[in-house]
Motif scaffolding. Structure first.
Motif, PDB file in Angstrom:
ATOM      1  N   VAL A   1      -1.223  10.481 -10.022  1.00  0.00           N
ATOM      2  CA  VAL A   1      -1.509   9.194  -9.381  1.00  0.00           C
ATOM      3  C   VAL A   1      -1.636   8.101 -10.439  1.00  0.00           C
ATOM      4  O   VAL A   1      -1.111   6.992 -10.283  1.00  0.00           O
ATOM      5  CB  VAL A   1      -2.780   9.286  -8.526  1.00  0.00           C
ATOM      6  CG1 VAL A   1      -3.060   7.947  -7.845  1.00  0.00           C
ATOM      7  CG2 VAL A   1      -2.645  10.388  -7.478  1.00  0.00           C
ATOM      8  N   THR A   2      -2.337   8.417 -11.525  1.00  0.00           N
ATOM      9  CA  THR A   2      -2.474   7.451 -12.620  1.00  0.00           C
ATOM     10  C   THR A   2      -1.119   7.108 -13.219  1.00  0.00           C
ATOM     11  O   THR A   2      -0.826   5.940 -13.532  1.00  0.00           O
ATOM     12  CB  THR A   2      -3.399   8.025 -13.693  1.00  0.00           C
ATOM     13  OG1 THR A   2      -4.664   8.368 -13.106  1.00  0.00           O
ATOM     14  CG2 THR A   2      -3.610   7.021 -14.811  1.00  0.00           C
TER      15      THR A   2
ATOM     16  N   ARG B   1      -8.843  -0.495  -6.270  1.00  0.00           N
ATOM     17  CA  ARG B   1      -7.507  -0.480  -5.681  1.00  0.00           C
ATOM     18  C   ARG B   1      -7.005   0.927  -5.361  1.00  0.00           C
ATOM     19  O   ARG B   1      -5.977   1.064  -4.719  1.00  0.00           O
ATOM     20  CB  ARG B   1      -6.517  -1.159  -6.641  1.00  0.00           C
ATOM     21  CG  ARG B   1      -6.728  -2.654  -6.733  1.00  0.00           C
ATOM     22  CD  ARG B   1      -5.613  -3.335  -7.489  1.00  0.00           C
ATOM     23  NE  ARG B   1      -5.585  -2.959  -8.895  1.00  0.00           N
ATOM     24  CZ  ARG B   1      -4.672  -2.158  -9.429  1.00  0.00           C
ATOM     25  NH1 ARG B   1      -3.728  -1.634  -8.670  1.00  0.00           N
ATOM     26  NH2 ARG B   1      -4.701  -1.860 -10.718  1.00  0.00           N
ATOM     27  N   ILE B   2      -7.668   1.967  -5.825  1.00  0.00           N
ATOM     28  CA  ILE B   2      -7.192   3.333  -5.599  1.00  0.00           C
ATOM     29  C   ILE B   2      -8.292   4.146  -4.924  1.00  0.00           C
ATOM     30  O   ILE B   2      -9.474   4.028  -5.253  1.00  0.00           O
ATOM     31  CB  ILE B   2      -6.755   3.992  -6.930  1.00  0.00           C
ATOM     32  CG1 ILE B   2      -6.179   5.381  -6.653  1.00  0.00           C
ATOM     33  CG2 ILE B   2      -7.888   4.038  -7.933  1.00  0.00           C
ATOM     34  CD1 ILE B   2      -5.538   6.009  -7.868  1.00  0.00           C
TER      35      ILE B   2
ATOM     36  N   MET C   1       0.631   4.716 -10.870  1.00  0.00           N
ATOM     37  CA  MET C   1       0.073   3.362 -10.952  1.00  0.00           C
ATOM     38  C   MET C   1       0.547   2.641 -12.210  1.00  0.00           C
ATOM     39  O   MET C   1       0.945   1.468 -12.158  1.00  0.00           O
ATOM     40  CB  MET C   1      -1.458   3.429 -10.936  1.00  0.00           C
ATOM     41  CG  MET C   1      -2.057   3.749  -9.585  1.00  0.00           C
ATOM     42  SD  MET C   1      -3.846   3.550  -9.602  1.00  0.00           S
ATOM     43  CE  MET C   1      -3.997   1.816  -9.968  1.00  0.00           C
TER      44      MET C   1
ATOM     45  N   ILE D   1      -3.067   3.788  -2.753  1.00  0.00           N
ATOM     46  CA  ILE D   1      -3.042   2.798  -3.835  1.00  0.00           C
ATOM     47  C   ILE D   1      -2.633   1.458  -3.228  1.00  0.00           C
ATOM     48  O   ILE D   1      -1.682   1.366  -2.450  1.00  0.00           O
ATOM     49  CB  ILE D   1      -2.040   3.181  -4.939  1.00  0.00           C
ATOM     50  CG1 ILE D   1      -2.243   4.629  -5.380  1.00  0.00           C
ATOM     51  CG2 ILE D   1      -2.182   2.247  -6.130  1.00  0.00           C
ATOM     52  CD1 ILE D   1      -1.216   5.114  -6.368  1.00  0.00           C
TER      53      ILE D   1
ATOM     54  N   ARG E   1       0.839  -1.196   0.000  1.00  0.00           N
ATOM     55  CA  ARG E   1       0.000   0.000   0.000  1.00  0.00           C
ATOM     56  C   ARG E   1       0.876   1.249   0.000  1.00  0.00           C
ATOM     57  O   ARG E   1       1.831   1.349   0.772  1.00  0.00           O
ATOM     58  CB  ARG E   1      -0.903   0.010   1.226  1.00  0.00           C
ATOM     59  CG  ARG E   1      -1.906   1.145   1.272  1.00  0.00           C
ATOM     60  CD  ARG E   1      -2.801   0.991   2.481  1.00  0.00           C
ATOM     61  NE  ARG E   1      -3.774   2.056   2.580  1.00  0.00           N
ATOM     62  CZ  ARG E   1      -4.662   2.166   3.566  1.00  0.00           C
ATOM     63  NH1 ARG E   1      -4.680   1.241   4.525  1.00  0.00           N
ATOM     64  NH2 ARG E   1      -5.512   3.174   3.595  1.00  0.00           N
TER      65      ARG E   1
ATOM     66  N   LYS F   1      -9.429  -1.180 -11.079  1.00  0.00           N
ATOM     67  CA  LYS F   1      -8.597  -0.013 -10.794  1.00  0.00           C
ATOM     68  C   LYS F   1      -9.269   0.886  -9.768  1.00  0.00           C
ATOM     69  O   LYS F   1      -8.624   1.411  -8.854  1.00  0.00           O
ATOM     70  CB  LYS F   1      -8.335   0.760 -12.091  1.00  0.00           C
ATOM     71  CG  LYS F   1      -7.429   1.953 -11.927  1.00  0.00           C
ATOM     72  CD  LYS F   1      -7.157   2.598 -13.280  1.00  0.00           C
ATOM     73  CE  LYS F   1      -6.239   3.811 -13.120  1.00  0.00           C
ATOM     74  NZ  LYS F   1      -5.984   4.458 -14.421  1.00  0.00           N
TER      75      LYS F   1
END
Length: 230
Positions: free
Chosen positions: A166-167, A198-199, A170, A219, A155, A195
């Motif tokens: 953030v994307t 998880r975020i 990931m 995340i 995490r 997705k």
């Protein structure tokens, strides 16, 4: 003229068989004595054989008792050996289940966008091990967990000004460069739903000194599971 000689037979009929007759009253005691002597000899032979057999039985019993004690000692040593071997196997299983994440963190430092502030990176502790036998709790505790697979989650928490960062983070972590540590489901079906699960992104309630309210994110990635196998 001479007259012929006269021969008189004065023997009784029962004495005609021999000139020295053996009477039955003489033979019976002799035969009885011989029979007694034969019985004594036979009894002596049987008694000696019985003594020999009893001696052999006692020797076999003594040897069997010795071997029984040795057998019990061997069984105890074998049980102790199995116990120690199971402990060694359990330690080997724990050793093979060890995962090192130093290289993951070093690699992660290379892909974090400049405008992302990481506040925490955690691997949640695994659930407590149940070492007691559910069928018989009174038995001694087990040496280790009965399940050989333990899932691991990784995490990352942080702050940023834009969701695009953030994307980007990931997508960088889900790249093949992290395939050694991170498990990614490549199935495109329901990829958006996975997705989203998880975020977690939320906007902070308080703005910073520049008046911009940052975004806090969490995340969660699935790492390769620990396998407690030799």
């Amino acid at each position: 003229m001479k007259s012929p000689n006269l021969h008189l037979n004065l023997l009784r009929p029962d004495e005609k068989a021999s000139s020295s007759p053996i009477r039955l009253r003489v033979m019976m005691p002799i035969l009885a004595l011989l029979l007694c002597v034969a019985c004594l000899i036979w009894w002596g032979i049987v008694f000696m054989q019985g003594m020999l057999v009893n001696g052999r039985v006692a020797s076999v019993r003594s040897d069997l008792e010795r071997r029984k004690n040795a057998h019990a000692t061997i069984l105890a040593q074998m049980a102790d050996m199995r116990e120690r071997q199971s402990q060694l196997d359990q330690l080997d299983a724990y050793k093979s289940g060890c995962r090192k994440y130093g290289d993951l963190l070093a690699k992660l430092a290379e892909v974090i966008p400049p405008d992302v502030q990481v506040t925490a990176m955690t691997i949640p502790e695994p659930p407590p091990m149940v070492l007691s036998d559910p069928k018989n709790p009174k038995l001694p505790p087990l040496l280790g967990p009965t399940n050989t697979i333990e899932n691991v989650q990784f995490r990352i928490s942080g702050r940023t000004a834009a969701t695009a960062s953030v994307t980007e983070l990931m997508e960088a972590i889900e790249n093949d460069a992290f395939a050694k540590w991170i498990v990614v489901d490549r199935n495109k079906k329901n990829a958006a739903a996975r997705k989203k699960k998880r975020i977690h992104i939320r906007q902070e309630t308080r703005a910073g000194e520049d008046g911009v309210r940052m975004l806090s994110f969490d995340i969660e990635f699935r790492c390769k599971e620990r396998r407690f196998e030799k």
